[in-house]
Design an enzyme around this catalytic site. Sequence first.
Site, PDB file in Angstrom:
ATOM      1  N   GLU A  99       0.827  -1.212   0.000  1.00  0.00           N
ATOM      2  CA  GLU A  99       0.000   0.000   0.000  1.00  0.00           C
ATOM      3  C   GLU A  99       0.861   1.262   0.000  1.00  0.00           C
ATOM      4  OE1 GLU A  99      -4.321  -1.238   1.790  1.00  0.00           O
ATOM      5  OE2 GLU A  99      -2.906  -0.339   3.193  1.00  0.00           O
ATOM      6  N   GLU A 137      -6.576  -7.571  -0.675  1.00  0.00           N
ATOM      7  CA  GLU A 137      -7.073  -7.573   0.701  1.00  0.00           C
ATOM      8  C   GLU A 137      -8.554  -7.276   0.642  1.00  0.00           C
ATOM      9  OE1 GLU A 137      -5.201  -5.131   3.623  1.00  0.00           O
ATOM     10  OE2 GLU A 137      -3.164  -5.816   3.132  1.00  0.00           O
TER      11      GLU A 137
END
Length: 586
Positions: A158, A234
């Site tokens: 991320e 995710e």
Amino acid sequence: MPALTTSSDGFLLHGEPFRIISGALHYFRVHPDQWTDRLRKARLMGLNTVETYLPWNLHEPVPGTLVLDGLLDLPRFLRLAQAEGLQVLLRPGPYICAEWDDGGLPAWLVSDPDIRLRTSDPRFTDAFDRYLDQLLPPLLPHFAANGGPVIAVQVENEYGAYGDDTAYLKHVEQALRSRGVDELLFTCDQAGADHLAAGSLPGLLATATFGSRVEENLGALRTHQPEGPLMCAEFWIGWFDYWGGPHHTRSAADAAADLDRLLSAGASVNIYMFHGGTNFGFTNGANHKHAYEPTVTSYDYDAPLTESGDPGPKYHAFREVIARHAPVPDEPAPAPGPKLPETTVELDRRAPLLPYLRTLDGAVRSEDPVTANDLGVDTGYVLYSTTVPGSGDGLLRFSGGVGDRAQVFVDGASVGVLERERHDETLPVRVPEPGAVLEVLVENQGGVNYGPRIGAPKGLLGPVSFQGEALHGWECRAVPSADLGAVPFVPSDAATDAVPAFHRGTFEVDTPADTFLALPGWTKGQAWVNGFHLGRYWNRGPQRTLYVPGPVLRPGANELVLLELHATTGTRAQLTDTPDLGPEND
């Protein structure tokens, strides 16, 4: 050629169409004796892949070392996954977030105040390169190119939510490639255009993270990446908890409906989490946006497989959804595991903490307080002590505050608490006479794991003054917690206790099985069973029980030790067959 490749709209594994249906299972949050059980249950739910982060801070706790045993025996975990017929996605970071202490970055690295984390700063990239030099050789035999289960590896984590140093991302990519990682590489970012643009690299597969608004988020990913597989790396089906907050839950029906939307769109998925496990010991992280919020010990995450490995409502709902889109084993769903019978533990021996610490060697003497980082104390507690030349009523000022929670004592009597989350820096106290002893017990409640405050220092963060006069001549010492064998326990002489103290009791077990430690009447501290560090408890909640894995118990006599920081209304603890993570908050 890597085993896993991409086509215009999907994956190929060894040249055959393959959809990744994965679940997150962090080996370092699960007792090693339970890995086989958790992996089997992953396969039975219909998963063909498992995903795990790698915590750099545990694998390299000291520069130049590599730990790959016990909870960290990743090669064994990979062998067990392959034996279960599961593929593996590896996410080595260097940063992992994961609600993990300092986002998985080593304390010895983040304690350098000048280093620019997660950038092309050579101090950061060189350290990661040296780590990979040690880490990858024992892992490469388990990569698909060598017949193993690892089919893909993530580059950073991320990153688009943190920075835009493309040269740094390229360095991480090349660091993996140049050390023999031939498998598919991918990036993973929140599904916004800015995040995807900043966190991805040309030539690498971009994936997204989200928990809802499936069509919208897949659309954003497709806009960013016009061709190739769509994958939610995710898929958030629950959430984590922090001390003083609610226990987060999400209905199985709601999460299953979104999973069905994902799979109906032809996307691949990694369910975060399939099985959350536990932040054993001092490993939990914290968030700090407007206020500091330390994560609780449980990482149950309201996942399909509970913290103790039992199938929950999501397990059965997800199994039904997956069966509509992919083969699911023609075997019964697993049943809940056995639990220890209800057991009362009498903690009939104790050792007051502060008198014990005063007897220990190894104190660092300094004119002003030294941060825990500068003392080399990465986790746990530091005790600071000095004498106060003045007396009377006055204001005790801690310049810069505390990291993260400080209990203050004058001549052994508690006079107050300061907390980072409240931005406390002052405490009114009464000093009875000149020369009184001031002691400050500071607790590291977990390193921030997201955003710019990763690596924020712990301990006392600046000078301390009383009535405007700086206090000098400090002794600073770590509180030992790795080996409690030297703690001088004596029989308890009272039913209640109002000073920090270790407490010890024993209990009998016929057949070891999972159980949950309940501590009614206790306030805040740490718990160990047979030397295994379960983690932090706190009556602030929401978590009310600590998970005790069956493998840490043994037939016959077992030992429970608590470090209680405040007070207890009694000397008993309970082992129960039911977890209590707090009132549910759908």
